[in-house]
Motif scaffolding. Structure first.
Motif, PDB file in Angstrom:
ATOM      1  N   ALA A 186       0.827  -1.215   0.000  1.00 31.89           N
ATOM      2  CA  ALA A 186       0.000   0.000   0.000  1.00 31.89           C
ATOM      3  C   ALA A 186       0.860   1.262   0.000  1.00 31.89           C
ATOM      4  O   ALA A 186       0.519   2.277   0.610  1.00 31.89           O
ATOM      5  CB  ALA A 186      -0.946   0.018   1.202  1.00 31.89           C
ATOM      6  N   VAL A 187       1.988   1.189  -0.701  1.00 35.40           N
ATOM      7  CA  VAL A 187       2.949   2.291  -0.711  1.00 35.40           C
ATOM      8  C   VAL A 187       2.393   3.487  -1.475  1.00 35.40           C
ATOM      9  O   VAL A 187       1.755   3.344  -2.515  1.00 35.40           O
ATOM     10  CB  VAL A 187       4.277   1.820  -1.353  1.00 35.40           C
ATOM     11  CG1 VAL A 187       5.161   2.996  -1.730  1.00 35.40           C
ATOM     12  CG2 VAL A 187       5.012   0.890  -0.407  1.00 35.40           C
ATOM     13  N   HIS A 188       2.648   4.674  -0.940  1.00 33.70           N
ATOM     14  CA  HIS A 188       2.311   5.919  -1.641  1.00 33.70           C
ATOM     15  C   HIS A 188       3.494   6.324  -2.504  1.00 33.70           C
ATOM     16  O   HIS A 188       4.610   6.506  -2.011  1.00 33.70           O
ATOM     17  CB  HIS A 188       1.985   7.027  -0.636  1.00 33.70           C
ATOM     18  CG  HIS A 188       1.891   8.387  -1.264  1.00 33.70           C
ATOM     19  ND1 HIS A 188       0.935   8.718  -2.198  1.00 33.70           N
ATOM     20  CD2 HIS A 188       2.663   9.498  -1.099  1.00 33.70           C
ATOM     21  CE1 HIS A 188       1.105   9.962  -2.582  1.00 33.70           C
ATOM     22  NE2 HIS A 188       2.145  10.462  -1.924  1.00 33.70           N
ATOM     23  N   ILE A 189       3.277   6.442  -3.807  1.00 32.88           N
ATOM     24  CA  ILE A 189       4.327   6.859  -4.741  1.00 32.88           C
ATOM     25  C   ILE A 189       4.251   8.370  -4.915  1.00 32.88           C
ATOM     26  O   ILE A 189       3.191   8.916  -5.239  1.00 32.88           O
ATOM     27  CB  ILE A 189       4.164   6.167  -6.109  1.00 32.88           C
ATOM     28  CG1 ILE A 189       4.144   4.642  -5.948  1.00 32.88           C
ATOM     29  CG2 ILE A 189       5.286   6.598  -7.051  1.00 32.88           C
ATOM     30  CD1 ILE A 189       5.415   4.043  -5.409  1.00 32.88           C
ATOM     31  N   THR A 190       5.364   9.046  -4.660  1.00 33.38           N
ATOM     32  CA  THR A 190       5.406  10.491  -4.810  1.00 33.38           C
ATOM     33  C   THR A 190       6.184  10.875  -6.062  1.00 33.38           C
ATOM     34  O   THR A 190       7.127  10.177  -6.461  1.00 33.38           O
ATOM     35  CB  THR A 190       6.055  11.164  -3.585  1.00 33.38           C
ATOM     36  OG1 THR A 190       6.096  12.579  -3.785  1.00 33.38           O
ATOM     37  CG2 THR A 190       7.467  10.651  -3.352  1.00 33.38           C
TER      38      THR A 190
END
Length: 203
Positions: free
Chosen positions: A91-95
């Motif tokens: 559930a990683v947030h990609i910035t």
């Protein structure tokens, strides 16, 4: 999530035993940072989306989650496969901004961004900085600078192959910012070595 569920959804599998393998990888990452310049192997079987290598995948599956934004370089972000893999399993947030990330994945080591493009932390909160995972071509132990500092007995000689020519000068300049700075994890295949900000690179 089970391997069967992963395959049913058409996603590249992550850890076969998520709890056990994540614990093993976490201990190896701690060991790498405790003993800079020491080459370690991650005993996990992963076949992540290209061009991400198994060691980088294992580190991110272990260290990153929803609360630790990840930035992908142009090679990692060329398709959505790596971003989808990290979102699906952690559930990683990609910035989109390297300065906003806590972890960065650089698959094209020859175009490693300059340190100032990442979060360097502050004197009050030096831990609010980026950890940069850099995939390299291999490791040379008979050439390159001497590594000295905490966790190293006398010195270690190691050079991750494929880094830009500017890396050494940029890394030495960054040392003057301590306790601010970056921590690096270099990976190749299933091997990794850490270069924390406390390590000096000398001729």
């Amino acid at each position: 999530m089970s391997m069967a569920q992963t395959h049913d959804r058409g996603m590249t599998p992550g850890f076969a035993d998520e709890v056990f393998e994540a614990q093993v990888c976490f201990r190896r990452c701690l060991e790498a940072f405790s003993f800079p310049g020491h080459l370690l192997a991650l005993p996990v079987e992963l076949a992540p989306p290209a061009p991400m290598n198994p060691a980088a995948a294992a580190c991110l599956l272990t260290l990153a989650d929803l609360d630790t934004p990840v930035w992908l370089d142009h090679a990692a972000a060329e398709t959505s496969a790596i971003a989808d893999f990290l979102r699906f399993h952690r559930a990683v947030h990609i910035t989109a901004a390297p300065r906003d990330c806590l972890f960065a994945l650089v698959c094209d080591s020859a175009h490693l961004p300059a340190p100032e493009r990442f979060a360097l932390g502050s004197d009050e909160y030096p831990e609010a900085s980026s950890t940069v995972l850099v995939q390299v071509e291999g490791f040379d132990t008979d050439t390159g600078p001497l590594w000295r500092g905490p966790g190293i007995k006398e010195s270690v000689r190691l050079w991750p192959r494929g880094l830009p020519e500017t890396f050494l000068e940029e890394r030495r300049a960054m040392s003057e910012l301590f306790p601010r700075g970056l921590d690096y994890l270099f990976t190749c295949g299933r091997r990794l070595a850490a270069l924390p900000r406390t390590t000096r690179l000398e001729d």
